[in-house]
Design an enzyme around this catalytic site. Structure first.
Site, PDB file in Angstrom:
ATOM      1  N   GLU A  59      43.185  38.338  43.535  1.00 35.02           N
ATOM      2  CA  GLU A  59      43.755  39.378  42.683  1.00 35.02           C
ATOM      3  C   GLU A  59      45.276  39.257  42.648  1.00 35.02           C
ATOM      4  OE1 GLU A  59      43.506  44.275  42.286  1.00 35.02           O
ATOM      5  OE2 GLU A  59      43.218  43.335  44.243  1.00 35.02           O
TER       6      GLU A  59
ATOM      7  N   LYS B   7      39.450  45.302  35.452  1.00 34.92           N
ATOM      8  CA  LYS B   7      38.997  46.048  36.628  1.00 34.92           C
ATOM      9  C   LYS B   7      38.628  47.488  36.275  1.00 34.92           C
ATOM     10  CE  LYS B   7      40.677  47.305  41.274  1.00 34.92           C
ATOM     11  NZ  LYS B   7      41.876  47.255  42.150  1.00 34.92           N
TER      12      LYS B   7
ATOM     13  N   CYS C 189      38.377  43.349  43.531  1.00 32.41           N
ATOM     14  CA  CYS C 189      38.814  44.099  44.712  1.00 32.41           C
ATOM     15  C   CYS C 189      38.055  45.406  44.964  1.00 32.41           C
ATOM     16  CB  CYS C 189      40.318  44.333  44.617  1.00 32.41           C
ATOM     17  SG  CYS C 189      41.099  44.737  46.202  1.00 32.41           S
TER      18      CYS C 189
END
Length: 275
Positions: free
Chosen positions: A40, A114, A155
């Site tokens: 990330e 995300k 993440c």
């Protein structure tokens, strides 16, 4: 399939970050990796406002590098995630936390934004990603050059198992988790969560983490990891920049799914998800 995860210590020095990514991706490809995952915020990681100021569009230099490199090396390259700049006419000025999959012909195969912003307090530090980042709202399944299904995530998504189940039911055999997991959460949560997502979905999990100090008070935990569908850790990178590889036995995955057919034993009518 041979896969690799890259571990970096990215900062707000974009040129340095891209050079490090280039070096390690090439090393992984030289070791035979066909699928390579970056972490990330590999292009820029540090204080939120500084990262936002370094955001790039999808036709910017970072994605151009990824496309050229994947084409040159003939690999599937998942360029972790980066701060994606908003369009000039977008009323929402926040960036996106965007992961890009580039195929071996240099083609842009998928883009994932995300879904879950990291709005938490950890180890005395307050993180409020939603102040600077606009969340995505779509699960994204892509395919490698050989047709293998790849489930994309970033993440904090790792803590939401329903996302990975949806990706698996859509055809994912490999789950991708580019991350900048904090040092504190890496210690106790990182590996158990990765192994859980692998076991419950009978998928390989590739998890590329950031490592070290990126700015004063901003530290990540490393331990980039590859897990097999039985929950066995196949490879884990020590706490420094670098890469690790593993050969993914897709036939073995088929055997696990056949012998322990948990995905077929689901009874979704009995536990429909509340909204």
């Amino acid at each position: 399939m041979r896969a690799a995860v890259i571990q970096l210590t990215s900062t707000t020095d974009v040129a340095r970050n891209v050079a490090a990514a280039d070096r390690h991706v090439r090393a992984a490809a030289a070791d035979g990796a066909q699928l390579v995952l970056l972490p990330e915020k590999w292009t820029a990681y540090g204080p939120a406002r500084e990262v936002a100021a370094l955001a790039q569009p999808l036709d910017g230099e970072a994605v151009a590098w990824a496309r050229a490199t994947a084409r040159e090396l003939g690999i599937d390259l998942v360029a972790g995630s980066m701060a994606e700049a908003p369009a000039a006419d977008d009323a929402d000025a926040r960036t996106r936390n965007t992961s890009v999959h580039v195929g071996p012909e240099g083609e842009l195969r998928a883009t994932y934004r995300k879904i879950h912003p990291f709005d938490v307090d950890v180890d005395g530090t307050s993180y409020r990603e939603s102040e600077h980042e606009r969340p995505g709202d779509e699960a994204v399944l892509t395919t490698a050059a050989d047709g293998t299904g790849l489930g994309m995530s970033v993440c904090y998504d790792l803590r939401f198992p329903e996302l990975y189940r949806v990706l698996t039911l859509r055809g994912a055999r490999i789950l991708l988790v580019p991350s900048a997991f904090t040092l504190a959460t890496t210690r106790e949560h990182w590996e158990p969560l990765l192994r859980a997502r692998a076991i419950e979905n009978q998928c390989f999990v590739l998890a590329a983490n950031q490592v070290g100090e990126h700015a004063p008070g901003l530290r990540t935990g490393g331990r980039s990891t590859i897990v097999d569908p039985w929950g066995v850790v196949l490879a884990q990178q020590p706490d420094r920049e670098g890469h690790v590889l593993a050969d993914l036995d897709l036939d073995g995955q088929d055997r696990i799914r056949r012998d322990l057919p948990v995905l077929h034993h689901r009874r979704p009518h009995a536990y429909a998800w509340p909204t």
